[in-house]
Scaffold this active site. Structure first.
Site, mmCIF file in Angstrom:
data_model
loop_
_atom_site.group_PDB
_atom_site.id
_atom_site.type_symbol
_atom_site.label_atom_id
_atom_site.label_comp_id
_atom_site.label_asym_id
_atom_site.label_seq_id
_atom_site.Cartn_x
_atom_site.Cartn_y
_atom_site.Cartn_z
ATOM 1 N N ASP A 1 0.811 -1.233 0.000
ATOM 2 C CA ASP A 1 0.000 0.000 0.000
ATOM 3 C C ASP A 1 0.844 1.284 0.000
ATOM 4 O OD1 ASP A 1 -1.398 -2.321 1.147
ATOM 5 O OD2 ASP A 1 -3.070 -0.988 1.488
ATOM 6 N N GLU B 1 -4.339 1.749 -3.237
ATOM 7 C CA GLU B 1 -5.624 2.199 -2.680
ATOM 8 C C GLU B 1 -5.509 3.450 -1.818
ATOM 9 O OE1 GLU B 1 -7.722 0.138 0.315
ATOM 10 O OE2 GLU B 1 -6.019 0.103 1.650
ATOM 11 N N ASN B 2 -4.301 3.707 -1.295
ATOM 12 C CA ASN B 2 -4.095 4.886 -0.437
ATOM 13 C C ASN B 2 -3.211 5.937 -1.101
ATOM 14 O OD1 ASN B 2 -3.565 2.255 1.698
ATOM 15 N ND2 ASN B 2 -5.288 3.604 2.097
ATOM 16 N N ASN C 1 -10.335 -1.569 -0.379
ATOM 17 C CA ASN C 1 -11.524 -0.852 0.074
ATOM 18 C C ASN C 1 -11.436 0.649 -0.176
ATOM 19 O OD1 ASN C 1 -9.435 -1.348 2.134
ATOM 20 N ND2 ASN C 1 -10.709 -0.095 3.475
ATOM 21 N N HIS C 2 -10.241 1.237 -0.098
ATOM 22 C CA HIS C 2 -10.125 2.682 -0.283
ATOM 23 C C HIS C 2 -10.109 3.117 -1.749
ATOM 24 C CE1 HIS C 2 -9.912 3.918 3.825
ATOM 25 N NE2 HIS C 2 -8.915 3.099 4.091
ATOM 26 N N HIS D 1 -6.497 -8.307 -0.395
ATOM 27 C CA HIS D 1 -6.563 -7.131 0.455
ATOM 28 C C HIS D 1 -7.506 -7.434 1.614
ATOM 29 C CE1 HIS D 1 -5.798 -2.854 0.901
ATOM 30 N NE2 HIS D 1 -7.043 -2.755 1.332
ATOM 31 N N HIS E 1 -3.321 -4.440 3.137
ATOM 32 C CA HIS E 1 -4.381 -3.775 3.918
ATOM 33 C C HIS E 1 -4.035 -3.471 5.370
ATOM 34 C CE1 HIS E 1 -8.389 -2.518 5.218
ATOM 35 N NE2 HIS E 1 -8.384 -3.435 6.147
ATOM 36 N N HIS F 1 -1.118 -2.791 6.590
ATOM 37 C CA HIS F 1 -0.051 -1.792 6.570
ATOM 38 C C HIS F 1 1.138 -2.168 7.458
ATOM 39 C CE1 HIS F 1 -2.447 1.817 4.739
ATOM 40 N NE2 HIS F 1 -2.769 0.671 4.176
HETATM 41 FE FE LIG Z 1 -4.216 0.386 2.632
HETATM 42 FE FE LIG Z 2 -7.365 -1.243 2.787
#
Ligand SMILES: [Fe+2]
Ligand SMILES: [Fe+2]
Ligand SMILES: [Fe+2]
Ligand SMILES: [Fe+2]
Ligand SMILES: [Fe+2]
Ligand SMILES: [Fe+2]
Ligand SMILES: [Fe+2]
Ligand SMILES: [Fe+2]
Lengths: 258, 258, 258, 258
Positions: D8, D40-41, D68-69, D149, D174, D176
């Site tokens: 990520d 995603e981030n 998800n993000h 994820h 996910h 991190h």
């Molecule tokens: Fe993330």
């Molecule tokens: Fe995530």
């Protein structure tokens, strides 16, 4: 002082592995002043019993910490009240049997151990941050180890930063997978997000793949069975300054039997 | 046709209550073409067994729907495969024993019953909306009743609107507390967010207060015990148009024994 | 005394409806000594603002209770500190702006209002049971109303039984669907699991179906929009004994505009 | 072939770090046939934008996976539809913009990339196990990398075992925090429970401690801010057999800038 902290000991395979490895650890890392092990899964994966606790003590474990599974077997509750070497998370509410904090003395050295549990994705209990604030004041020992039993990486990391400089180590347990982010934080607190599990790693976090996969595929509950394959002991060795309580080093162990 | 749908029948008190009230319901609301009851808690609060299912059938129940607790007792799994009068939520994944849909015939009348389960705050299973789309096409009956077993009021309400005009009724179960929002939606579908529980209402959603409160106060798991006080039967009576399947009326029942 | 408690007021449609219905309620149910309304959704569905709070007060609301959404708009935080008529759940931890308890006086009558929030399927905060124990001791008024803002029916029911005989009423909010289980408990406490929502009931618990359904079908977040259809005011009227604080009666209101 | 998978990428600090480190990675680990990064981030911690995606491609990233993000910024949705180098989890339901699978070709080599998302403690979407079964059949390439994820260690581990022998690698994202359990499974699939985050590790999983701690202490939502301290790139280098798709090795990277 040198402290060994052993991550969630999983059932009989975890206990046997621990027993068989202690000699090697002592010979390789040197004398251990204290050994602390998370025992929430020590009895067949769920909770503790008196013989299982005895087995851990016979391995050389001085303090057994806990988590959500500590309460799985009702027979553990009187044990928690009786034996100060058994801890359960301190932020369970008043009225819960047992204690979440102990100060242990051996050969003139003292170690405080505080057990906490997270709340993200877990049972709602008292705030681990405020419980830490309340309990740490009462500890008459410079060296303090915190086992924070939690699901969310964020909650464990935040608690470590919150306590940095106030305790010697914040070590996560519960996810059964060792993380690779060990460090001594700026204030002198050793940190690892999760120490990992001690037991059979060939399945799914300590249970056999065959017993876990049906629930994941179907949503229907199933009886999990303890995995005996790919044994590994997950732990950390901490070197702590006896005077200041600061962590001098943290080393991850991920050991297979020879 | 007239259909009685009975909310989660809770253990022995719920079964006995149902048995004792069926005569009064028939005499007061008139002949019932079909009786459907949610039985996920019928066996001591957790799941189903063969004798318990028989007991429900002897009360006059034609179809037993289910939910998350249907799978609590392993002995229910072969029953689900064998008896088409027993349903479990249709959106459990392929491979799960039993069926989630049935079409039942009595005295020349046909009723389709589709059982679904929600996902908000519940086990991750297949999408109840898409499962409904897939299954409704295969039903050769104008009158269709949907039991949606779900925690979140939003998910049950949304599903009712999603299916409005396609089924005769969308009735919620699982929270064990009857809601007061019954209505016939614009498209002709009867709706109630939760039908409520059939059993002892004096405790906490079917269990005794004494057995539930320790868990809430301490976070420590505890054995729940079925409540026998303040018996009430929670149900709805539906009047459906046999030709079109449209709901003509929905009436909530919340009956105490005389 | 007679108290009106109004369930979650949802955005502008909810506020307008409340304003338009107060006259009819007073004329039908008689003079109201106190009006309490849950306002966590009063500002466009999410939180509170100063003008919105003023609008509620102008309707005759004496006390505005809150919930998880109270904190959605940052501008609410100073309001909570400043205006004792605005409450937020008392079991948010120390340091959170505002208060969770107030004692209000009007025409020589006094009413205590305690706002609590549940934890099952919700944000981890302090224990609502123990917070109630701590706060109730400090209330110098026989009549006390508790708004427990919670998702799980079990938690609200258990809290009502826990407080039975100690407060005049335990009223649930948050699910936006009125339940049908109102009663005066054996100890004299009026109870309803959820009072329901005041606003547009044509969609999904206060938001439009069109804005909610994409998230349920796809898992992708979406902007929700306040529903303006099928307006209904959900509330309860309580009759309380001024001397003892016991509830004499609880009546559910589910009113459409004329 | 040699593949770099980057965990990520967190906001601007993560993107800048990645840009600055690619040269060193190539010189130290040798030529990279493909670079895949979870994005995603990437846009200020939440989602993606066109310029941010371009910045990642300019670093040498061939494929950007998601989670998800990915959907946090609405402007990402058309991008997902338009650019086959951008993936989002394949088990989001039908109708969601974009794709979850791609086969990429470079210098005569082909790599399939499948993005999945877990469901434990996450949004209810389609089953990642069955989605994998369905999608893997359609991939015309021996080398396949799966980014799963997910929050729960159990779900990621189970998926890796489920796919062992069918794909070249199952890499978690996910949480991190990088885990230390990398291995090549018996069937030839490389596995790591979580690759970890690329960005500032001095705070709490990519956000500053100061912006995260208020929510943990009070339960009140707060605006999180991207952390810029203690930059680390978390990734793995995979060696895959071009013919069979079997993983020959997996090496974790946890690199600080020089
Ligand atoms: Fe993330
Ligand atoms: Fe995530
Ligand atoms: Fe454990
Ligand atoms: Fe645990
Ligand atoms: Fe039930
Ligand atoms: Fe249920
Ligand atoms: Fe609300
Ligand atoms: Fe709420």
């Amino acid at each position: 002082m040198r402290v060994l902290f052993v991550g969630d000991v999983m059932g009989r395979p975890g206990r046997k592995l621990l027993a068989s490895m202690m000699g090697r650890i002592r010979s390789q890392w040197g004398p251990l002043d204290f050994v602390v092990a998370n025992g929430e899964n020590a009895a067949a994966g769920f909770g503790l019993t008196a013989p299982v606790a005895e087995e851990l003590f016979r391995c050389g474990v001085d303090v057994v910490t806990g988590g959500n599974h500590t309460f799985d077997k009702k027979e553990a509750l009187p044990l928690l009240d009786r034996d100060p070497r058994l801890l359960r998370p301190a932020n369970y509410p008043p009225g819960v049997p047992g204690r979440g904090l102990g100060v242990y003395e051996k050969n003139g050295r003292r170690l405080g151990v505080l057990n906490l549990q997270g709340r993200a994705f877990q049972t709602p209990i008292d705030c681990p941050f405020r419980t830490a604030d309340e309990r740490l004041g009462g500890i008459d020992a410079p060296c303090i180890l915190v086992d924070v039993h939690a699901e969310a990486t964020s909650e464990k990391r935040a608690l470590a930063l919150y306590l940095d400089g106030r305790v010697s180590a914040v070590l996560g347990t519960h996810t059964h997978v060792q993380t690779a982010d060990e460090e001594v934080l700026p204030g002198g607190t050793a940190y690892l997000n999760d120490v990992g599990m001690t037991g059979g790693h060939g399945g799914v976090i300590g249970m056999t793949y065959a017993s876990v996969i049906p629930k994941l595929l179907t949503g229907v509950p199933n009886k999990f069975e303890v995995c005996e394959d790919d044994l590994r002991l997950c732990a950390v060795v901490l070197e702590l300054d006896d005077e200041t309580g600061r962590a001098l080093s943290i080393e991850r162990l991920n050991l297979r039997p020879e």
